[in-house]
Design an enzyme around this catalytic site. Structure first.
Site, PDB file in Angstrom:
ATOM      1  N   GLU A   1       9.543  18.876 -25.432  1.00  0.00           N
ATOM      2  CA  GLU A   1       8.830  19.128 -24.161  1.00  0.00           C
ATOM      3  C   GLU A   1       9.437  20.341 -23.436  1.00  0.00           C
ATOM      4  O   GLU A   1       8.736  21.067 -22.737  1.00  0.00           O
ATOM      5  CB  GLU A   1       8.864  17.889 -23.256  1.00  0.00           C
TER       6      GLU A   1
ATOM      7  N   HIS B   1      -1.024  12.923 -29.676  1.00  0.00           N
ATOM      8  CA  HIS B   1      -1.537  11.577 -29.362  1.00  0.00           C
ATOM      9  C   HIS B   1      -2.212  10.958 -30.573  1.00  0.00           C
ATOM     10  O   HIS B   1      -2.124   9.748 -30.800  1.00  0.00           O
ATOM     11  CB  HIS B   1      -2.518  11.636 -28.193  1.00  0.00           C
TER      12      HIS B   1
ATOM     13  N   HIS C   1      -0.402  17.984 -27.325  1.00  0.00           N
ATOM     14  CA  HIS C   1      -0.592  16.550 -27.096  1.00  0.00           C
ATOM     15  C   HIS C   1      -1.876  15.993 -27.703  1.00  0.00           C
ATOM     16  O   HIS C   1      -1.958  14.800 -27.952  1.00  0.00           O
ATOM     17  CB  HIS C   1      -0.560  16.241 -25.594  1.00  0.00           C
TER      18      HIS C   1
ATOM     19  N   LYS D   1       7.268  22.847 -14.475  1.00  0.00           N
ATOM     20  CA  LYS D   1       6.396  21.708 -14.166  1.00  0.00           C
ATOM     21  C   LYS D   1       6.045  21.702 -12.681  1.00  0.00           C
ATOM     22  O   LYS D   1       4.904  21.443 -12.306  1.00  0.00           O
ATOM     23  CB  LYS D   1       7.047  20.385 -14.565  1.00  0.00           C
TER      24      LYS D   1
ATOM     25  N   LYS E   1       2.709  11.407 -11.722  1.00  0.00           N
ATOM     26  CA  LYS E   1       1.844  10.520 -12.498  1.00  0.00           C
ATOM     27  C   LYS E   1       2.600   9.220 -12.717  1.00  0.00           C
ATOM     28  O   LYS E   1       3.709   9.219 -13.259  1.00  0.00           O
ATOM     29  CB  LYS E   1       1.487  11.142 -13.846  1.00  0.00           C
TER      30      LYS E   1
ATOM     31  N   ARG F   1      -3.272  21.967 -14.611  1.00  0.00           N
ATOM     32  CA  ARG F   1      -2.322  20.949 -15.090  1.00  0.00           C
ATOM     33  C   ARG F   1      -2.568  20.556 -16.549  1.00  0.00           C
ATOM     34  O   ARG F   1      -1.649  20.126 -17.253  1.00  0.00           O
ATOM     35  CB  ARG F   1      -2.344  19.711 -14.176  1.00  0.00           C
TER      36      ARG F   1
ATOM     37  N   GLU G   1      -4.760  17.351 -11.783  1.00  0.00           N
ATOM     38  CA  GLU G   1      -5.324  17.780 -13.060  1.00  0.00           C
ATOM     39  C   GLU G   1      -6.820  18.040 -13.002  1.00  0.00           C
ATOM     40  O   GLU G   1      -7.598  17.460 -13.753  1.00  0.00           O
ATOM     41  CB  GLU G   1      -4.975  16.764 -14.160  1.00  0.00           C
TER      42      GLU G   1
ATOM     43  N   ARG H   1       0.815  -1.231   0.000  1.00  0.00           N
ATOM     44  CA  ARG H   1       0.000   0.000   0.000  1.00  0.00           C
ATOM     45  C   ARG H   1       0.841   1.270   0.000  1.00  0.00           C
ATOM     46  O   ARG H   1       0.384   2.336   0.406  1.00  0.00           O
ATOM     47  CB  ARG H   1      -0.967   0.027   1.181  1.00  0.00           C
TER      48      ARG H   1
ATOM     49  N   ASN I   1      -0.564  19.637 -21.510  1.00  0.00           N
ATOM     50  CA  ASN I   1      -0.900  18.842 -22.694  1.00  0.00           C
ATOM     51  C   ASN I   1      -0.865  19.643 -23.987  1.00  0.00           C
ATOM     52  O   ASN I   1      -1.373  19.187 -25.013  1.00  0.00           O
ATOM     53  CB  ASN I   1      -2.290  18.217 -22.524  1.00  0.00           C
TER      54      ASN I   1
ATOM     55  N   HIS J   1       7.217   9.921 -28.783  1.00  0.00           N
ATOM     56  CA  HIS J   1       6.199  10.791 -28.189  1.00  0.00           C
ATOM     57  C   HIS J   1       6.553  12.277 -28.370  1.00  0.00           C
ATOM     58  O   HIS J   1       5.730  13.075 -28.823  1.00  0.00           O
ATOM     59  CB  HIS J   1       6.035  10.448 -26.702  1.00  0.00           C
TER      60      HIS J   1
HETATM   61  P1  NAD Z   1      11.900   5.221 -22.569  1.00  0.00           P
HETATM   62  O1  NAD Z   1      11.822   5.096 -21.127  1.00  0.00           O
HETATM   63  O2  NAD Z   1      11.352   4.091 -23.386  1.00  0.00           O
HETATM   64  O3  NAD Z   1      13.411   5.498 -23.019  1.00  0.00           O
HETATM   65  C1  NAD Z   1      13.718   5.598 -24.380  1.00  0.00           C
HETATM   66  C2  NAD Z   1      14.856   4.647 -24.760  1.00  0.00           C
HETATM   67  O4  NAD Z   1      16.092   5.186 -24.303  1.00  0.00           O
HETATM   68  C3  NAD Z   1      14.756   3.269 -24.116  1.00  0.00           C
HETATM   69  O5  NAD Z   1      15.189   2.297 -25.021  1.00  0.00           O
HETATM   70  C4  NAD Z   1      15.731   3.375 -22.947  1.00  0.00           C
HETATM   71  O6  NAD Z   1      16.217   2.114 -22.536  1.00  0.00           O
HETATM   72  C5  NAD Z   1      16.816   4.234 -23.528  1.00  0.00           C
HETATM   73  N1  NAD Z   1      17.616   5.006 -22.590  1.00  0.00           N
HETATM   74  C6  NAD Z   1      17.214   5.591 -21.438  1.00  0.00           C
HETATM   75  N2  NAD Z   1      18.186   6.326 -20.924  1.00  0.00           N
HETATM   76  C7  NAD Z   1      19.246   6.213 -21.749  1.00  0.00           C
HETATM   77  C8  NAD Z   1      20.545   6.769 -21.752  1.00  0.00           C
HETATM   78  N3  NAD Z   1      20.935   7.641 -20.816  1.00  0.00           N
HETATM   79  N4  NAD Z   1      21.392   6.421 -22.753  1.00  0.00           N
HETATM   80  C9  NAD Z   1      20.977   5.586 -23.735  1.00  0.00           C
HETATM   81  N5  NAD Z   1      19.756   5.053 -23.800  1.00  0.00           N
HETATM   82  C10 NAD Z   1      18.901   5.367 -22.816  1.00  0.00           C
HETATM   83  O7  NAD Z   1      11.153   6.551 -23.093  1.00  0.00           O
HETATM   84  P2  NAD Z   1      10.993   8.009 -22.482  1.00  0.00           P
HETATM   85  O8  NAD Z   1      10.821   8.888 -23.643  1.00  0.00           O
HETATM   86  O9  NAD Z   1      12.011   8.315 -21.480  1.00  0.00           O
HETATM   87  O10 NAD Z   1       9.603   7.915 -21.704  1.00  0.00           O
HETATM   88  C11 NAD Z   1       8.401   7.620 -22.345  1.00  0.00           C
HETATM   89  C12 NAD Z   1       7.411   7.127 -21.317  1.00  0.00           C
HETATM   90  O11 NAD Z   1       7.191   8.144 -20.365  1.00  0.00           O
HETATM   91  C13 NAD Z   1       6.053   6.772 -21.880  1.00  0.00           C
HETATM   92  O12 NAD Z   1       5.649   5.535 -21.346  1.00  0.00           O
HETATM   93  C14 NAD Z   1       5.146   7.883 -21.399  1.00  0.00           C
HETATM   94  O13 NAD Z   1       3.816   7.450 -21.186  1.00  0.00           O
HETATM   95  C15 NAD Z   1       5.804   8.260 -20.111  1.00  0.00           C
HETATM   96  N6  NAD Z   1       5.538   9.643 -19.687  1.00  0.00           N
HETATM   97  C16 NAD Z   1       5.079   9.853 -18.432  1.00  0.00           C
HETATM   98  C17 NAD Z   1       4.841  11.133 -17.972  1.00  0.00           C
HETATM   99  C18 NAD Z   1       4.402  11.338 -16.561  1.00  0.00           C
HETATM  100  O14 NAD Z   1       4.036  12.463 -16.193  1.00  0.00           O
HETATM  101  N7  NAD Z   1       4.448  10.329 -15.727  1.00  0.00           N
HETATM  102  C19 NAD Z   1       5.067  12.222 -18.811  1.00  0.00           C
HETATM  103  C20 NAD Z   1       5.554  11.997 -20.087  1.00  0.00           C
HETATM  104  C21 NAD Z   1       5.786  10.699 -20.518  1.00  0.00           C
HETATM  105 MG    MG Z   2       4.384  14.618 -23.111  1.00  0.00          MG
END
Ligand code: NAD
Ligand code: MG
Length: 359
Positions: free
Chosen positions: A183, A250, A246, A225, A141, A239, A235, A119, A243, A263
């Site tokens: 971003e 999306h 987005h 942020k 999030k 918040r 949100e 929990r 987006n 993304h």
């Molecule tokens: P990711 O986590 O898939 O990373 C992208 C790629 O880079 C992966 O293959 C990873 O292994 C690699 N990688 C990571 N760090 C590295 C480094 N330093 N050197 C070399 N390779 C590296 O993608 P992302 O873009 O970081 O995140 C996308 C995810 O984040 C999505 O699932 C999205 O939904 C989520 N997200 C969440 C929020 C939130 O507020 N929680 C906001 C935006 C996005």
């Molecule tokens: Mg985003």
């Protein structure tokens, strides 16, 4: 090192930003932690697990490592379960600490695991992509995907700290850097015109990950942020401006099938479309739309949306979380640095889709 403070009802915590923070992770571990699980994937693990472990060894705590498969496709129940398996097999108690070492996929999953395990246990974000450093690791999030929708299962759950090491960005593929920069620019557009100007004047230093420049960009992004989520953690209002770009973005990701565009790339292109729509609805000047297009192009993101067909575009945007009663609501810019959220008439949206479409 710089520190940005996040204050939300769900938690107050520092974001530490600096070159070499990976070697200082122990500074963020509270004394009463009983055991630590570092969760990563093979890609990030092969590069940074050793350094992370070595810094955490300074705490004298029991440490285990959990390696999850890399990729958005694995952000699901099955992978989450392997985290719980490892924690239970190793008898982790309620005073354990989970460390998310990776990009947004790892951060979202580990945060959700921390929210659920017994929990709720503490977790530390160590974001290693630019996108995760400026966006996903901050604000609480967390979650996983469902076959019927992205990020549909999750919780608001804040970390105890965010440790951002700017050095790790140098191993990121160039496309991932560009996607993260989209971003970064977004914050300027929605909340800080001065920061947008600053980015505009430093594109090559940003792309080259010049230490001083990228550190400030990350700091300012985190401050923006932190301000927004501090005002509206869950949100219910403000918040939503995060987006910007987005709703179109999306639709690009879903329309092409996730994974084709990154993304951030989809958001970059979506920001141009949202800016064009803003010019038609809330008075954004055409010179500003041009500046936005030029900057998105300069950081290396695509500026031409894919040809999904107008009605498919509309259909995809109607499933957006901001849609209410079939009306698509957009984040729009009356001017650079100022955002509003409102519905736009479908005929105007169609017009914008035609105007920005690939000929
Ligand atoms: P990711 O986590 O898939 O990373 C992208 C790629 O880079 C992966 O293959 C990873 O292994 C690699 N990688 C990571 N760090 C590295 C480094 N330093 N050197 C070399 N390779 C590296 O993608 P992302 O873009 O970081 O995140 C996308 C995810 O984040 C999505 O699932 C999205 O939904 C989520 N997200 C969440 C929020 C939130 O507020 N929680 C906001 C935006 C996005
Ligand atoms: Mg985003």
């Amino acid at each position: 090192m710089t520190t940005v403070q996040v204050n939300t009802p769900g938690g107050r915590y520092p974001i530490h930003i600096g070159a070499g923070r990976l070697h200082k992770l122990h500074e963020s571990v509270p004394d009463n932690v009983t055991a630590i699980a570092i969760v990563t994937n093979p890609t990030v693990g092969s590069l940074y697990l050793k350094a992370a472990r070595e810094s955490l060894v300074h705490t004298g705590k029991h440490i285990i490592e959990i390696t999850l498969p890399d990729g958005e496709a694995h952000k699901n129940w099955e992978t989450l379960q392997t985290i719980f398996d490892a924690l239970l097999e190793n008898r982790f108690d309620r005073k354990c600490l989970l460390v998310a070492l990776g990009g947004g996929v790892i951060g979202d999953m580990v945060g959700f695991a921390a929210a659920c395990y017994m929990r709720g246990v503490r977790f530390l974000q160590v974001p290693t992509t630019l996108l995760a450093q400026v966006d996903s690791s901050v604000g609480g999030k967390t979650g996983i995907n469902h076959p019927l929708g992205k990020n549909m299962i999750g919780a608001f759950y804040q970390p105890i700290a965010v440790e951002i090491d700017t050095n790790v960005l140098h191993t990121l593929p160039e496309r991932e850097v560009a996607a993260g920069l989209a971003e970064v620019i977004k914050y300027g557009l929605i909340i800080d015109a001065e920061f947008f100007n600053w980015c505009e004047a430093r594109v090559s230093a940003l792309k080259a990950l010049d230490e001083e420049t990228i550190s400030y960009a990350i700091q300012r992004s985190c401050e923006c942020k932190a301000y927004v989520v501090g005002e509206d953690e869950r949100e219910s209002g403000l918040r939503a401006i995060l987006n910007f770009g987005h709703t179109f973005g999306h639709a690009i990701e879903a329309g092409l099938g996730y994974g084709d565009w990154l993304h951030g790339e989809a958001v970059g292109c979506g920001m141009i479309q949202a800016a064009t729509l803003s010019a038609h609805t809330v008075g954004l000047g055409s010179a500003s739309v041009e500046r936005i297009r030029n900057l998105v192009h300069a950081i290396g993101c695509p500026v031409k949306p894919p040809n999904l067909g107008t009605e498919r575009w509309i259909e995809l945007m109607q499933v957006d979380k901001k849609a209410e009663g079939g009306q698509i609501r957009f984040v729009l810019l009356p001017e650079i640095g100022k955002a509003v959220v409102q519905a736009a008439p479908l005929n105007v949206v169609r017009d914008v889709l035609h105007k920005t479409a690939v000929p």
